[in-house]
Design an enzyme around this catalytic site. Structure first.
Site, PDB file in Angstrom:
ATOM      1  N   CYS A   5       0.835  -1.209   0.000  1.00 28.00           N
ATOM      2  CA  CYS A   5       0.000   0.000   0.000  1.00 28.00           C
ATOM      3  C   CYS A   5       0.871   1.260   0.000  1.00 28.00           C
ATOM      4  O   CYS A   5       1.546   1.534  -0.990  1.00 28.00           O
ATOM      5  CB  CYS A   5      -0.999  -0.050   1.143  1.00 28.00           C
ATOM      6  N   HIS A  11      -3.394  -5.113   1.693  1.00 30.89           N
ATOM      7  CA  HIS A  11      -2.822  -5.312   3.035  1.00 30.89           C
ATOM      8  C   HIS A  11      -2.834  -6.784   3.437  1.00 30.89           C
ATOM      9  O   HIS A  11      -3.690  -7.189   4.232  1.00 30.89           O
ATOM     10  CB  HIS A  11      -3.634  -4.511   4.060  1.00 30.89           C
ATOM     11  N   GLU A  39      -1.076  -8.232   5.463  1.00 31.81           N
ATOM     12  CA  GLU A  39      -0.739  -8.379   6.893  1.00 31.81           C
ATOM     13  C   GLU A  39      -1.963  -8.284   7.800  1.00 31.81           C
ATOM     14  O   GLU A  39      -1.871  -8.611   8.972  1.00 31.81           O
ATOM     15  CB  GLU A  39       0.314  -7.329   7.304  1.00 31.81           C
TER      16      GLU A  39
HETATM   17  N1  GLN Z   1      -3.586   6.428   0.795  1.00 33.49           N
HETATM   18  C1  GLN Z   1      -2.368   6.184   1.515  1.00 33.49           C
HETATM   19  C2  GLN Z   1      -1.219   7.042   0.960  1.00 33.49           C
HETATM   20  O1  GLN Z   1      -1.420   7.722   0.021  1.00 33.49           O
HETATM   21  C3  GLN Z   1      -2.006   4.727   1.468  1.00 33.49           C
HETATM   22  C4  GLN Z   1      -3.055   3.940   2.202  1.00 33.49           C
HETATM   23  C5  GLN Z   1      -2.539   2.734   2.917  1.00 33.49           C
HETATM   24  O2  GLN Z   1      -1.337   2.492   3.037  1.00 33.49           O
HETATM   25  N2  GLN Z   1      -3.473   1.980   3.444  1.00 33.49           N
HETATM   26  O3  GLN Z   1      -0.151   7.051   1.500  1.00 33.49           O
END
Ligand code: GLN
Length: 187
Positions: free
Chosen positions: A80, A165, A167
């Site tokens: 992410c 995610h 995890e």
């Molecule tokens: N939207 C977040 C960002 O731009 C990332 C979201 C996440 O890691 N769950 O950093």
């Protein structure tokens, strides 16, 4: 011998990565300053908030040490916000451009079963939270999974990124793949 895996612990859900890696038999070290990188076999950059994480990386002088770590070919997993952190506009470790919050406000967060190239045993349950997707990528990047035609997982050499995610969904197979990359690199 169990591998020693670093988890970047400046911000975000690093503790969940530590828990799943330890459950899979790895030793984990949380990484907060450059010296923490010494001797680790692989590194996770967790989800969180990429703007805040970038400030932490700058504050601690971690940019060059993280790039050198990746240049040595040691495996790196970005999830992410971690996918955003390695892209061309941030640490420039991987030849991708991640589009932040790409799924838009309406579908901020969702779960989906994914086919993931190189992971056997049926579809992977993926939890997306304000997730990015890969908007552009270079020729050395292999796309491993997509949602509605948008790339959400990819690998370039020993850098693996997923925009979801693993995890937090009780899905161990992405971390297992990462630990296999670490074992392969060490031998
Ligand atoms: N939207 C977040 C960002 O731009 C990332 C979201 C996440 O890691 N769950 O950093």
């Amino acid at each position: 011998m169990s591998p020693l895996v670093g988890v970047l612990a400046l911000q975000g859900d690093f503790a969940a990565h530590t828990a799943i890696l330890e459950a899979l038999g790895a030793e984990v070290r949380e990484i907060r300053v450059p010296g923490d990188l010494t001797g680790i076999d692989g590194l996770v950059i967790p989800g969180g908030e990429s703007t805040t994480m970038t400030l932490g990386v700058e504050r601690e002088g971690l940019g060059d040490p993280l790039r050198s770590f990746a240049k040595e070919g040691k495996p790196l997993l970005g999830t992410c916000a971690g996918m955003i952190m390695v892209d061309r506009d941030h640490l420039a470790i991987m030849d991708i451009r991640a589009a932040r919050n790409a799924f838009g406000r309406q579908v901020n967060s969702f779960e989906q079963d994914l086919d993931f190239d190189g992971i056997q045993g049926g579809p992977l349950r993926a939890v997306f939270i304000r997730a990015p997707w890969i908007a552009e990528h270079g020729p050395a990047v292999e796309i491993l999974a997509e949602v509605d035609g948008h790339a959400v997982a990819a690998r370039e050499a020993n850098v693996l990124v997923v925009s979801f995610h693993p995890e937090i969904s009780g899905e161990p197979r992405v971390h297992e793949l990462f630990l296999e990359m670490i074992t392969a690199h060490a031998s």
